[in-house]
Design a protein around this motif. Structure first.
Motif, short mmCIF file in Angstrom:
data_model
loop_
_atom_site.label_atom_id
_atom_site.label_comp_id
_atom_site.label_asym_id
_atom_site.label_seq_id
_atom_site.Cartn_x
_atom_site.Cartn_y
_atom_site.Cartn_z
N LEU A 47 52.61 41.47 18.76
CA LEU A 47 51.82 42.41 17.97
C LEU A 47 52.43 42.60 16.59
CD1 LEU A 47 51.35 45.01 20.81
CD2 LEU A 47 49.68 43.37 20.01
N ARG A 48 51.60 42.48 15.55
CA ARG A 48 52.06 42.63 14.17
C ARG A 48 52.51 44.05 13.90
NH1 ARG A 48 49.87 43.69 8.90
NH2 ARG A 48 48.17 44.82 9.94
N LEU A 49 53.60 44.23 13.23
CA LEU A 49 54.17 45.52 12.82
C LEU A 49 54.59 46.41 13.99
CD1 LEU A 49 51.83 46.68 9.92
CD2 LEU A 49 53.74 45.10 9.83
N LEU A 50 54.57 45.86 15.22
CA LEU A 50 54.95 46.68 16.37
C LEU A 50 56.12 46.11 17.15
CD1 LEU A 50 51.52 47.78 17.89
CD2 LEU A 50 53.24 49.25 16.89
N GLU A 51 56.39 44.83 17.04
CA GLU A 51 57.47 44.23 17.83
C GLU A 51 58.81 44.51 17.18
OE1 GLU A 51 54.81 42.49 20.67
OE2 GLU A 51 56.95 42.93 20.71
N VAL A 52 59.85 44.59 18.04
CA VAL A 52 61.22 44.78 17.53
C VAL A 52 62.13 43.74 18.13
CG1 VAL A 52 60.93 47.25 17.21
CG2 VAL A 52 61.80 46.41 19.37
N ASP A 53 63.31 43.60 17.51
CA ASP A 53 64.24 42.59 18.03
C ASP A 53 64.91 43.08 19.32
OD1 ASP A 53 66.72 43.20 15.38
OD2 ASP A 53 65.71 44.55 16.76
N TYR A 77 54.57 50.98 23.07
CA TYR A 77 54.84 50.88 21.64
C TYR A 77 54.64 52.22 20.95
CZ TYR A 77 54.62 45.85 22.36
OH TYR A 77 54.84 44.58 22.80
N GLY A 78 55.38 52.42 19.87
CA GLY A 78 55.19 53.61 19.05
C GLY A 78 55.64 53.29 17.64
N GLN A 79 55.37 54.23 16.73
CA GLN A 79 55.77 54.03 15.35
C GLN A 79 56.40 55.29 14.80
OE1 GLN A 79 51.70 52.53 14.39
NE2 GLN A 79 52.81 50.95 13.28
N PHE A 121 57.21 50.50 8.91
CA PHE A 121 57.77 49.26 9.45
C PHE A 121 59.03 49.53 10.26
CE2 PHE A 121 54.56 47.37 7.08
CZ PHE A 121 54.61 47.81 5.77
N MET A 122 59.06 50.63 10.98
CA MET A 122 60.17 50.87 11.90
C MET A 122 59.60 51.33 13.24
SD MET A 122 61.90 54.17 10.00
CE MET A 122 62.80 54.74 11.42
N PRO A 123 59.06 50.37 14.01
CA PRO A 123 58.42 50.74 15.26
C PRO A 123 59.43 50.96 16.38
CG PRO A 123 58.24 48.40 14.95
CD PRO A 123 58.92 48.93 13.74
N ILE A 124 58.87 51.46 17.51
CA ILE A 124 59.67 51.73 18.71
C ILE A 124 59.03 50.96 19.85
CG2 ILE A 124 60.27 53.55 20.35
CD1 ILE A 124 59.40 55.24 17.47
N VAL A 125 59.82 50.23 20.62
CA VAL A 125 59.27 49.56 21.80
C VAL A 125 60.14 49.93 22.98
CG1 VAL A 125 58.59 47.40 22.87
CG2 VAL A 125 58.53 47.62 20.39
N ILE A 126 59.51 50.52 24.00
CA ILE A 126 60.22 50.86 25.22
C ILE A 126 59.83 49.86 26.29
CG2 ILE A 126 60.53 52.60 27.00
CD1 ILE A 126 60.03 54.70 25.05
N GLU A 127 60.84 49.32 26.97
CA GLU A 127 60.59 48.37 28.06
C GLU A 127 61.01 49.07 29.36
OE1 GLU A 127 62.21 44.49 27.28
OE2 GLU A 127 62.23 43.96 29.40
N MET A 128 60.03 49.45 30.15
CA MET A 128 60.35 50.14 31.41
C MET A 128 60.47 49.09 32.51
SD MET A 128 60.34 53.25 30.32
CE MET A 128 60.77 54.00 31.86
#
Lengths: 227, 88
Positions: A133-139, A193-195, A206-213
């Protein structure tokens, strides 16, 4: 996760968000009913040739259209307060994770046992893999065990930010010098996902949040891999 | 003595900081700071009496769970420099 042309909320991942969805449906239904009644009343009044010019007092109808809205407001307020208090219930978290906002990335610290901390930058659009996802993925995603209450402590190292994950019903301001607590409880595994939700400079978007449960075992092996 | 690494406690039954009724609300800043102070006061009091600082481990784990690492590093640096504002 969000999808194109989305009209409503994302699917709920936590019990609180489920309650919020029901509350929103309930309140929106009231809004639709009132709006359609008013629209009907206006259209009827505008399209009739009848007139009425001798009203001197209207005690009964004034009572009705004062008492009835008051009752409707109570009908909205009670579920709202119920959810508000539900959010504040004392629970027993099994894990504490700190998240610190920076310009322009989030950093996460898991310090209950070993010291595990890492930064989470957005993946630039030029580096996205197919399907991401554009602008939503993080490293580096925030990996957390599912179905366990997690205490999130949110702060900032520079300016105001806000840590938000809509599908969990979470949004907490990151204030420098202050430690804000919120409780996270996911009913299912997956990516959420969050922003950043407080204007914080040029790269605020351009600083999103991705939680992997993930299941607890997966979380334990991930954390031992990371430390 | 003041480094986090030197003070790491042995693995026990600790999961995470429990609910503290003194700080029931969203703002947990004081919770973190109070446990940090309590740890250092405990160590100072135990050292003054010549006893082991083992009971102080609880406060150590609490502040380590709750406080951002940068805050702890800054406070430890201030303690070393003698500029820490809290009463220990």
């Amino acid at each position: 996760m969000p999808y194109p042309h989305q009209l409503g909320f994302q699917d709920a991942t936590s019990p609180i968000m489920e309650e919020l969805l029901y509350f929103h449906d309930h309140t929106l239904m009231i809004v639709f009913l009132i709006s359609s009644l008013v629209l009907y009343t206006i259209s009827t009044m505008l399209s009739t040739k009848l007139t009425h010019t001798n009203t001197m007092n209207a005690q009964e109808i004034e009572m009705v259209w004062t008492i009835l809205p008051a009752m409707i407001l109570i009908l909205i307020a009670l579920p709202s307060l119920r959810i508000l208090y539900m959010i504040d219930e004392i629970n027993d978290p099994s894990l504490t994770v700190k998240t610190l906002g920076h310009q322009w990335y989030w950093s996460y610290e898991y310090t209950d046992y070993e010291e595990l901390c890492f930064d989470s930058y957005m993946v630039p659009s030029t580096d996205l893999k197919p399907g991401e996802l554009r602008l939503l993925e993080v490293d580096n995603r925030v990996v957390l065990p599912m179905k366990t209450p997690v205490r999130m402590l949110i702060s900032s190292e520079d300016v105001l930010h806000s840590w938000a994950v809509p599908s969990l019903g979470l949004k907490t301001d990151a204030v420098p010098g202050r430690l804000n607590q919120t409780t996270l409880m996911s009913s299912r595994p997956g990516l959420f996902y969050g922003q950043c939700s407080e204007i914080c400079g040029s790269n605020h978007s351009f600083m999103p949040i991705v939680i992997e449960m993930v299941p607890l075992k997966t979380f334990e092996s991930w954390s031992s891999l990371m430390t | 003595m003041l480094g986090v690494e030197a003070q790491k406690p042995p693995k026990g039954k600790w999961t995470t900081a429990p609910f503290d009724p003194r700080f029931p609300n969203q703002n947990q800043t004081r919770n973190c700071y109070q446990n940090f102070l309590d740890y250092h006061r405990c160590v100072k009091a135990m050292n003054r009496r010549g006893k082991s600082a083992q009971p102080c481990e609880y406060y150590f784990r609490e502040y380590r769970s709750l406080c951002p690492i940068s805050w702890v590093q800054r406070w430890n640096q201030q303690i070393q420099d003698g500029t820490f504002a809290g009463k220990i």
